[in-house]
Design an enzyme around this catalytic site. Sequence first.
Site, PDB file in Angstrom:
ATOM      1  N   GLY A  42      17.391 -35.080  22.884  1.00 43.66           N
ATOM      2  CA  GLY A  42      17.294 -35.365  24.309  1.00 43.66           C
ATOM      3  C   GLY A  42      17.935 -36.654  24.797  1.00 43.66           C
ATOM      4  O   GLY A  42      18.301 -36.764  25.956  1.00 43.66           O
ATOM      5  N   GLU A  97      15.390 -43.500  23.638  1.00 48.02           N
ATOM      6  CA  GLU A  97      14.598 -42.268  23.717  1.00 48.02           C
ATOM      7  C   GLU A  97      14.654 -41.696  25.133  1.00 48.02           C
ATOM      8  O   GLU A  97      14.745 -42.446  26.113  1.00 48.02           O
ATOM      9  CB  GLU A  97      13.153 -42.580  23.280  1.00 48.02           C
ATOM     10  CG  GLU A  97      12.145 -41.466  23.435  1.00 48.02           C
ATOM     11  CD  GLU A  97      12.420 -40.207  22.617  1.00 48.02           C
ATOM     12  OE1 GLU A  97      13.574 -39.737  22.610  1.00 48.02           O
ATOM     13  OE2 GLU A  97      11.473 -39.662  22.031  1.00 48.02           O
ATOM     14  N   ASP A  98      14.592 -40.394  25.229  1.00 45.00           N
ATOM     15  CA  ASP A  98      14.674 -39.765  26.556  1.00 45.00           C
ATOM     16  C   ASP A  98      13.360 -39.896  27.328  1.00 45.00           C
ATOM     17  O   ASP A  98      13.347 -40.288  28.482  1.00 45.00           O
ATOM     18  CB  ASP A  98      15.105 -38.293  26.448  1.00 45.00           C
ATOM     19  CG  ASP A  98      14.211 -37.460  25.533  1.00 45.00           C
ATOM     20  OD1 ASP A  98      13.313 -38.022  24.869  1.00 45.00           O
ATOM     21  OD2 ASP A  98      14.420 -36.237  25.468  1.00 45.00           O
ATOM     22  N   ASP A 101       5.893 -39.338  26.174  1.00 40.76           N
ATOM     23  CA  ASP A 101       4.836 -38.502  26.731  1.00 40.76           C
ATOM     24  C   ASP A 101       3.519 -38.970  26.082  1.00 40.76           C
ATOM     25  O   ASP A 101       2.927 -39.939  26.541  1.00 40.76           O
ATOM     26  CB  ASP A 101       5.217 -37.051  26.379  1.00 40.76           C
ATOM     27  CG  ASP A 101       4.400 -36.003  27.084  1.00 40.76           C
ATOM     28  OD1 ASP A 101       3.745 -36.327  28.076  1.00 40.76           O
ATOM     29  OD2 ASP A 101       4.407 -34.842  26.635  1.00 40.76           O
ATOM     30  N   THR A 105       5.822 -39.462  19.051  1.00 43.15           N
ATOM     31  CA  THR A 105       7.147 -39.440  18.430  1.00 43.15           C
ATOM     32  C   THR A 105       7.682 -40.857  18.254  1.00 43.15           C
ATOM     33  O   THR A 105       8.075 -41.270  17.161  1.00 43.15           O
ATOM     34  CB  THR A 105       8.145 -38.634  19.296  1.00 43.15           C
ATOM     35  OG1 THR A 105       7.578 -37.364  19.569  1.00 43.15           O
ATOM     36  CG2 THR A 105       9.484 -38.470  18.606  1.00 43.15           C
ATOM     37  N   LYS A 129       5.960 -41.004  30.950  1.00 38.59           N
ATOM     38  CA  LYS A 129       4.838 -40.256  31.545  1.00 38.59           C
ATOM     39  C   LYS A 129       3.557 -40.926  31.068  1.00 38.59           C
ATOM     40  O   LYS A 129       2.898 -40.441  30.146  1.00 38.59           O
ATOM     41  CB  LYS A 129       4.822 -38.813  31.011  1.00 38.59           C
ATOM     42  CG  LYS A 129       5.746 -37.835  31.681  1.00 38.59           C
ATOM     43  CD  LYS A 129       5.435 -36.429  31.114  1.00 38.59           C
ATOM     44  CE  LYS A 129       6.558 -35.470  31.347  1.00 38.59           C
ATOM     45  NZ  LYS A 129       6.330 -34.174  30.665  1.00 38.59           N
TER      46      LYS A 129
END
Length: 182
Positions: A42, A97-98, A101, A105, A129
């Site tokens: 991503g 990183e995209d 959440d 990860t 998020k």
Amino acid sequence: MNAEYDVLVSAPEISEKIRKLGEELTELYAGEEVVVIPLLRGAFMFAADLIRAMNLPVRVEFLGAASYGEETVSSGEVRLTLDTSFPLHDKNVLIVEDIVDTGLTLAYIQKLLQSRNPRSIRSVVLLDKPSRRTVEVDLHRTLFTIPDKFVVGYGLDGPGGFWRNLPDIVALREETENTHSE
Ligand code: IMP
């Protein structure tokens, strides 16, 4: 108007923030080399734009991390699908990183790379998020904070692995919303 999605962050907004981040990183690492590590898949588009906004000696290595399988809820297990190709000892590591959440990860990747004794380690993240976070994760910069919606575009994929080539970041409407992927 598109019936399938709503634009959350437009392409011009993305490039403006990346330009500023590139300037900031250029100052921060002045006189030093940086190993930029986008997390595949991503973050590839974000990283491609970011390194062109950084006026520094930059090398690029890729890490592949899969945090979601078939389900929309993270298992907490992260699988490394691709590793870096040279030692990170004493290097300035910049993880790209995209989206963060739950944070699982990135927390996993940070711990892994920290164990390789880099000189410094920082993470820059396109989308955050925060309402979904389950583990604390150290973020140097996040460019946009978004609500708990499934987003695609600008490198992020949606159902079937599509949508990465949209220039904007968009929220899919209910009927197209589906599983998360790597
Ligand atoms: P985390 O481990 O829960 O923080 O999940 C991070 C990973 O999940 C990201 O690298 C993305 O690949 C994926 N992800 C989370 N939310 C979304 C989304 O809204 N769209 C696309 N991928 C997402």
